[in-house]
Design a protein around this motif. Structure first.
Motif, PDB file in Angstrom:
ATOM      1  N   GLU A  93      45.756  55.829  30.158  1.00 14.12           N
ATOM      2  CA  GLU A  93      45.279  55.362  28.851  1.00 14.12           C
ATOM      3  C   GLU A  93      46.286  54.389  28.222  1.00 14.12           C
ATOM      4  O   GLU A  93      45.921  53.298  27.780  1.00 14.12           O
ATOM      5  CB  GLU A  93      45.062  56.584  27.951  1.00 14.12           C
TER       6      GLU A  93
ATOM      7  N   SER B 215      47.668  66.735  35.252  1.00 16.98           N
ATOM      8  CA  SER B 215      46.433  65.959  35.068  1.00 16.98           C
ATOM      9  C   SER B 215      46.376  65.355  33.660  1.00 16.98           C
ATOM     10  O   SER B 215      45.911  64.223  33.489  1.00 16.98           O
ATOM     11  CB  SER B 215      45.206  66.826  35.340  1.00 16.98           C
ATOM     12  N   GLN B 216      46.874  66.070  32.658  1.00 18.76           N
ATOM     13  CA  GLN B 216      46.932  65.531  31.293  1.00 18.76           C
ATOM     14  C   GLN B 216      47.930  64.377  31.212  1.00 18.76           C
ATOM     15  O   GLN B 216      47.666  63.370  30.551  1.00 18.76           O
ATOM     16  CB  GLN B 216      47.350  66.623  30.309  1.00 18.76           C
TER      17      GLN B 216
ATOM     18  N   ALA C  89      46.347  61.310  32.919  1.00 22.96           N
ATOM     19  CA  ALA C  89      45.297  60.718  32.085  1.00 22.96           C
ATOM     20  C   ALA C  89      45.914  59.929  30.930  1.00 22.96           C
ATOM     21  O   ALA C  89      45.480  58.811  30.620  1.00 22.96           O
ATOM     22  CB  ALA C  89      44.365  61.810  31.552  1.00 22.96           C
TER      23      ALA C  89
END
Length: 169
Positions: free
Chosen positions: A133, A125-126, A129
């Motif tokens: 970005e 999930s990191q 994300a």
């Protein structure tokens, strides 16, 4: 006249009897490739056929073996202490020139994390994300078609693909 071929046997598949159409049909109806084999032998043969008579290994075996061989080669030529993931604090580890972690080759996953400016431990999930970005920042449409932004986005996409495969995202 014998115009149709039929194999002479299981062990002689490239040797043929030649029959007329009626006799080849009769031969084929009666011919049993597995005749004389036990159930166990038939099962082994079918399993072997599933992989075209080539040996198989448990999943992940070659990846593990490849990493082990890589680490052994790196240690042998003094690039790093592969078993420990590189020397600590740049100290000489007795296995190479200076034992620094900078001398060891990075894995594709480490390279990909570097492109995304992330450091382990991370979860998918990191990674996702951070990918979103960076994709928004470096997208060529946002940067007026800038070639540098396009190349940067390509590297980001490749890094994300590598990590997605590795982390199972």
């Amino acid at each position: 006249m014998g115009e149709y071929r039929a194999p002479k046997g299981r062990e002689r598949l490239n040797e043929y009897f030649w029959f007329c159409l009626n006799h080849v049909r009769e031969y084929n109806k009666a011919w049993d490739y597995y005749a004389g084999m036990s159930e166990r032998q038939i099962e082994q043969h079918l399993r072997s056929d599933a992989t075209w008579q080539r040996p198989t290994w448990p999943m992940g075996f070659w990846k593990t073996r490849e990493r082990t061989m890589h680490d052994e080669a790196m240690r042998q030529y003094g690039f790093h202490d592969a078993g420990e993931g590189g020397a600590r604090n740049g100290a000489h580890d007795g296995h190479g020139a200076n034992g620094s972690a900078a001398n060891r080759m990075r894995t594709p996953e480490e390279e990909a994390l570097s492109v995304l400016d992330l450091a382990p431990p991370v979860d998918f999930s990191q990674i996702k994300a951070r990918y979103r970005e960076l994709a928004k920042i470096h997208h060529p449409d946002i940067n007026g078609g800038d070639k540098v932004a396009e190349e940067t986005l390509k590297r980001i996409n490749q890094a994300y693909t590598t990590l997605k495969a590795s982390y199972g995202g």
